[in-house]
Design an enzyme around this catalytic site. Structure first.
Site, PDB file in Angstrom:
ATOM      1  N   SER A   5      38.974 -26.353 -10.428  1.00  0.00           N
ATOM      2  CA  SER A   5      37.851 -26.009  -9.552  1.00  0.00           C
ATOM      3  C   SER A   5      36.748 -27.027  -9.783  1.00  0.00           C
ATOM      4  O   SER A   5      36.585 -27.521 -10.912  1.00  0.00           O
ATOM      5  CB  SER A   5      37.325 -24.610  -9.882  1.00  0.00           C
ATOM      6  N   TYR A  28      34.009 -19.003 -16.242  1.00  0.00           N
ATOM      7  CA  TYR A  28      35.023 -19.476 -15.290  1.00  0.00           C
ATOM      8  C   TYR A  28      35.026 -20.999 -15.225  1.00  0.00           C
ATOM      9  O   TYR A  28      36.077 -21.646 -15.279  1.00  0.00           O
ATOM     10  CB  TYR A  28      34.758 -18.888 -13.909  1.00  0.00           C
TER      11      TYR A  28
END
Length: 251
Positions: free
Chosen positions: A146, A160
């Site tokens: 990501s 995250y």
């Protein structure tokens, strides 16, 4: 071509979102698909049905990638389809927005066990099958990272983001480790993609809200991530390994 020579891709988290799009496109490209899911059996069954409706072959296996035994069982199911030559490490979790000062140890353990340890163990099983040093045919691994790894997720999802930073390092390191064993390892780093994952993180409207702020003025789609994933798995990317490909609309 014998059944054992048929190429098989394992797609973790393959029932919804990016994983579903990867599974469907992989089937169209000739792969037999072994996709995993952890809770939504109906979505996984729908993905399998869509593949079979187009003449492909797929199986859905319940697998929590935070559990080593379940990963081993997933790959054993894939072996029954043919020869595993591709892995897409897509399964991952997010959590509700929170600053680091409010994160519990349980939250952090869950995040890292699923997003990082699970990816390592899936790659371990793939390498054991693919490595030409142990009689494998070679293959390719694509990790789903990501752009949060670069942006940091301050005030909301630092855990995250950190897990995806680990995936980036893992991608580079594993790529160098297995390059002479016939295995390529790359990653895609999506930005704001319109999938169900935002709802699980407490922000179901995230794509709609943040999309206009992306340089391309919109959120991306799961299909727009699946296409580069399949390119990285393909022979067209034969000299590409250790790469992290941004799929972020310019963020």
């Amino acid at each position: 071509m014998t059944d054992l020579a048929k190429k098989v891709v394992v797609v973790t988290g393959g029932g919804r979102g990016i994983g579903r799009a990867v599974s469907l496109l992989a089937a169209k490209r000739g792969y037999r698909v072994c996709l995993s899911y952890v809770s939504d059996a109906e979505a996984a069954a729908t993905a399998v049905a869509a593949i079979e409706a187009e003449g492909g072959q797929a199986v859905a296996v319940r697998c929590d990638v935070a559990e080593e035994a379940e990963i081993v069982a997933l790959f054993e199911a894939a072996d029954r389809l043919g020869t595993v030559t591709a892995l897409v490490n897509n399964a991952g979790v997010v959590d509700l927005p929170a600053p680091v000062s409010e994160m519990s140890a349980a939250r952090l353990h869950r995040m890292m066990a699923t997003n990082v340890v699970g990816s390592f163990l899936c790659a371990r099983e793939a390498v054991r099958r693919m490595s030409t040093k142990v009689g494998g045919r070679g293959g390719a691994i694509v990790n789903v990272s990501s752009i949060a790894a670069r942006l940091g997720g301050a005030g909301q999802f630092v855990d995250y983001a950190a897990s995806k930073g680990a995936i980036d390092s893992f991608t580079i390191g594993l790529a160098r480790e297995v390059a002479d064993a016939g295995i390529r390892v790359n990653a895609v780093a999506p930005g704001i993609i319109d999938t169900e994952i935002h709802a699980s993180g407490g922000t179901p409207d995230k794509a709609a809200v943040m999309g206009p702020g992306v340089p391309m003025k919109r959120a991306g789609t799961a299909d727009e991530v699946a296409a580069p994933v399949l390119w990285l798995l393909s022979d067209e990317a034969a000299y590409t390994t250790g790469a992290i490909l941004d799929v972020s609309g310019g963020r």
